[in-house]
Motif scaffolding. Sequence first.
Motif, mmCIF file in Angstrom:
data_model
loop_
_atom_site.group_PDB
_atom_site.id
_atom_site.type_symbol
_atom_site.label_atom_id
_atom_site.label_comp_id
_atom_site.label_asym_id
_atom_site.label_seq_id
_atom_site.Cartn_x
_atom_site.Cartn_y
_atom_site.Cartn_z
ATOM 1 N N LYS A 133 30.320 6.072 -18.921
ATOM 2 C CA LYS A 133 29.618 6.717 -17.805
ATOM 3 C C LYS A 133 29.523 5.781 -16.604
ATOM 4 N N LYS A 134 29.291 4.492 -16.877
ATOM 5 C CA LYS A 134 29.202 3.519 -15.792
ATOM 6 C C LYS A 134 30.535 3.414 -15.038
ATOM 7 N N GLU B 260 32.900 5.708 -14.853
ATOM 8 C CA GLU B 260 33.100 6.952 -14.104
ATOM 9 C C GLU B 260 32.253 6.967 -12.829
ATOM 10 N N LYS B 261 31.024 6.452 -12.945
ATOM 11 C CA LYS B 261 30.120 6.405 -11.792
ATOM 12 C C LYS B 261 30.684 5.504 -10.692
ATOM 13 N N VAL B 262 31.169 4.326 -11.081
ATOM 14 C CA VAL B 262 31.709 3.378 -10.109
ATOM 15 C C VAL B 262 32.930 3.975 -9.403
ATOM 16 N N LYS C 262 41.869 5.512 -12.152
ATOM 17 C CA LYS C 262 41.165 6.247 -13.203
ATOM 18 C C LYS C 262 41.994 6.260 -14.487
ATOM 19 N N GLU D 146 26.774 -2.751 -11.877
ATOM 20 C CA GLU D 146 26.474 -1.966 -13.086
ATOM 21 C C GLU D 146 26.506 -2.833 -14.355
ATOM 22 N N GLU E 4 33.730 7.046 -8.976
ATOM 23 C CA GLU E 4 33.359 8.176 -8.130
ATOM 24 C C GLU E 4 32.687 7.693 -6.851
ATOM 25 N N GLU E 5 31.739 6.753 -6.966
ATOM 26 C CA GLU E 5 30.982 6.302 -5.802
ATOM 27 C C GLU E 5 31.841 5.489 -4.831
#
Length: 323
Positions: A284-285, A287-289, A246, A318, A291-292
Amino acid sequence: MGKVQKRSNGGGGDKPYLRNTSAKEAASKAVNKVFKMNTDLGQHILKNPGVAQAIVDKAGLKQSDIVLEVGPGTGNLTIKILERARQVHAVEMDPRMAAELTKRVQGTPAEKKLSVLLGDVIKTELPYFDVCISNTPYQISSPLVFKLLALSPQPRCCVLMFQREFAMRLVARPGDPLYCRLSVNAQMWARCTHIMKVGKNNFKPPPKVESSVVRIEPKNPRPSVSYEEWDGLLRILFVRGNRTIKAGFSSRAVMEIVERNYRTWCATNEVGKRKGKVQELVKKKVEKVLEETEMADKRAVKCEEGDFLKLLYAFNQEGIHFS
């Protein structure tokens, strides 16, 4: 009357064997003087025949094999290979060494089995071969490894000598102090095994560092992953491999690369994007990756190959690419 001085014959008239030995030593010194090693080209001749034989043995050569040798020098390793292989292509950059190697096999059965290619192996179009064996000039270690791994058809295996630290990076595993981008890249495309250590006194002139021999066996079939994509992701993750993933993506420079690649992907695939909102959308993409995939708090130096593949696949889904 003065004494008549006897003319010296190099070792005494009653010692012909000593005289012959002295003549050979003189000839050897003359050759060494002519062949002053160019250490800028990584010229450190392997002089220990036992080590040379062990390297050839570890290659598991068949009588039908065609072998590529990189940096044969004066041929100490080449002669051992010629005893086992059907044919040897030796790539040598130094014309003096190429001439000496050619002369060494002249008039012997090995002459017809050897072809010497003069030039830089990284820039040379290589002929087909089954196995590569090399006392590798240290400055071309990484380019040589990845040139060999990119070849099609792939060689069966490569037995290569490197500077010890480089060799240990090739075979390092997650969590090892030397585990790095090189480790992950090489092990993605091949099985890398440390074979043996070689002390610097086995070379002439001795290098400043110790050496190791590594066996590299390309994976067959080759992984269906774009090398450019794979390496592009690893470059980001290993800028500071001890940081969390991150944190790596929080860098402004990294995000600019990701945004630029996303714009290119959208344009190439005719995907509409909200004008002026790309920066926010890409953030956002990412962060989404993270997290998932549950990779946000992991560190590259501790990750397995499967972790990197999972991350790359999720980013690609994504529309985020790294080549």
